[in-house]
Motif scaffolding. Structure first.
Motif, PDB file in Angstrom:
ATOM      1  N   SER A  61     -19.107 -13.881   5.171  1.00 31.84           N
ATOM      2  CA  SER A  61     -19.820 -12.601   5.259  1.00 31.84           C
ATOM      3  C   SER A  61     -21.194 -12.738   4.611  1.00 31.84           C
ATOM      4  CB  SER A  61     -19.035 -11.506   4.535  1.00 31.84           C
ATOM      5  OG  SER A  61     -17.795 -11.287   5.158  1.00 31.84           O
TER       6      SER A  61
ATOM      7  N   CYS B 121     -24.544  -7.785   5.390  1.00 32.60           N
ATOM      8  CA  CYS B 121     -23.682  -7.332   6.483  1.00 32.60           C
ATOM      9  C   CYS B 121     -22.877  -6.105   6.043  1.00 32.60           C
ATOM     10  CB  CYS B 121     -22.742  -8.454   6.924  1.00 32.60           C
ATOM     11  SG  CYS B 121     -21.598  -7.965   8.227  1.00 32.60           S
TER      12      CYS B 121
ATOM     13  N   CYS C 298     -19.205  -6.220   7.182  1.00 35.13           N
ATOM     14  CA  CYS C 298     -18.447  -7.182   6.377  1.00 35.13           C
ATOM     15  C   CYS C 298     -18.033  -6.562   5.045  1.00 35.13           C
ATOM     16  CB  CYS C 298     -19.273  -8.430   6.106  1.00 35.13           C
ATOM     17  SG  CYS C 298     -19.925  -9.266   7.557  1.00 35.13           S
TER      18      CYS C 298
ATOM     19  N   VAL D 255     -22.089 -14.238   8.742  1.00 33.00           N
ATOM     20  CA  VAL D 255     -22.175 -13.081   9.622  1.00 33.00           C
ATOM     21  C   VAL D 255     -23.234 -12.133   9.076  1.00 33.00           C
ATOM     22  CG1 VAL D 255     -20.927 -11.112  10.588  1.00 33.00           C
ATOM     23  CG2 VAL D 255     -19.784 -13.342  10.363  1.00 33.00           C
ATOM     24  N   ARG D 256     -24.201 -11.791   9.904  1.00 32.64           N
ATOM     25  CA  ARG D 256     -25.299 -10.888   9.540  1.00 32.64           C
ATOM     26  C   ARG D 256     -24.972  -9.445   9.903  1.00 32.64           C
ATOM     27  NH1 ARG D 256     -29.690 -10.910  13.385  1.00 32.64           N
ATOM     28  NH2 ARG D 256     -29.242 -13.122  13.523  1.00 32.64           N
ATOM     29  N   ALA D 257     -24.331  -9.249  11.058  1.00 32.66           N
ATOM     30  CA  ALA D 257     -24.027  -7.887  11.512  1.00 32.66           C
ATOM     31  C   ALA D 257     -22.930  -7.940  12.563  1.00 32.66           C
ATOM     32  CB  ALA D 257     -25.279  -7.221  12.096  1.00 32.66           C
TER      33      ALA D 257
END
Length: 179
Positions: free
Chosen positions: A83, A87, A90, A172-174
């Motif tokens: 994550s 995010c 996340c 994970v950015r979004a």
């Protein structure tokens, strides 16, 4: 309904996009609500740590398929490792699972199968990034929280997972829905 119950409901709804208006909740005796044995943690594919389009796609699939595990167990160690700091999805999903478990809440069922449909390169700073477009199938689930049982219907959604390369793996950015 407390903040944690609402947060857990939001998380399940975001992932499954179920329309909960038609679902009913019912109260249970706390003695009847003991969590089932924890499901196994999803296996992290070795090749998801490759700085390739396939590595990004595998990371997105692994990320989405971890959701039922963290909701069933409250164990967010692997979740947090992929994550990104910014995010929102996340953070909300991970903290919601932890908060629910601190209050003896959990989710049963809701297995997720994610299939990449397409991958597009994104520009986000100097590191490579991708948007991975997934078809996400979620099995029916049941949420147990604060003496209430709530069924969540099965669903199929299209989810976009945006990832950036973070030097040694994908972050994970979004996460969001797409049509």
């Amino acid at each position: 309904m407390g903040r944690g119950a609402r947060l857990l409901r939001v998380i399940v709804v975001v992932v499954t996009s179920a329309v909960l208006a038609g679902c009913s909740a019912w109260a249970i005796d706390d003695d009847e609500a003991s969590p089932p044995p924890a499901p196994p943690s999803p296996v992290r594919p070795d090749s998801m740590d490759e700085e390739t389009i396939d590595g990004a796609a595998l990371a997105a699939v692994h990320f989405m398929e971890m959701i039922p595990y963290i909701q069933a167990t409250g164990d967010v160690a692997e979740w947090e490792s992929v994550s990104g700091d910014g995010c929102d999805f996340c953070h909300a999903t991970g903290s919601g699972a932890v908060e629910a478990h601190e209050r003896d809440g959990y989710v049963v069922g809701g297995a997720i199968t994610a299939e990449p449909l397409s991958v597009g390169e994104t520009v986000a700073g100097d590191a490579p990034g991708y948007s991975v477009y997934l078809e996400v199938r979620t099995d029916a689930a049941t949420t147990y929280l604060d003496g209430t049982v709530e069924p969540i219907p099965a669903s199929t959604d299209r989810i976009e997972v945006q990832l950036d390369w973070a030097g040694s793996g994908w972050q994970v950015r979004a996460v969001g829905r797409w049509r």
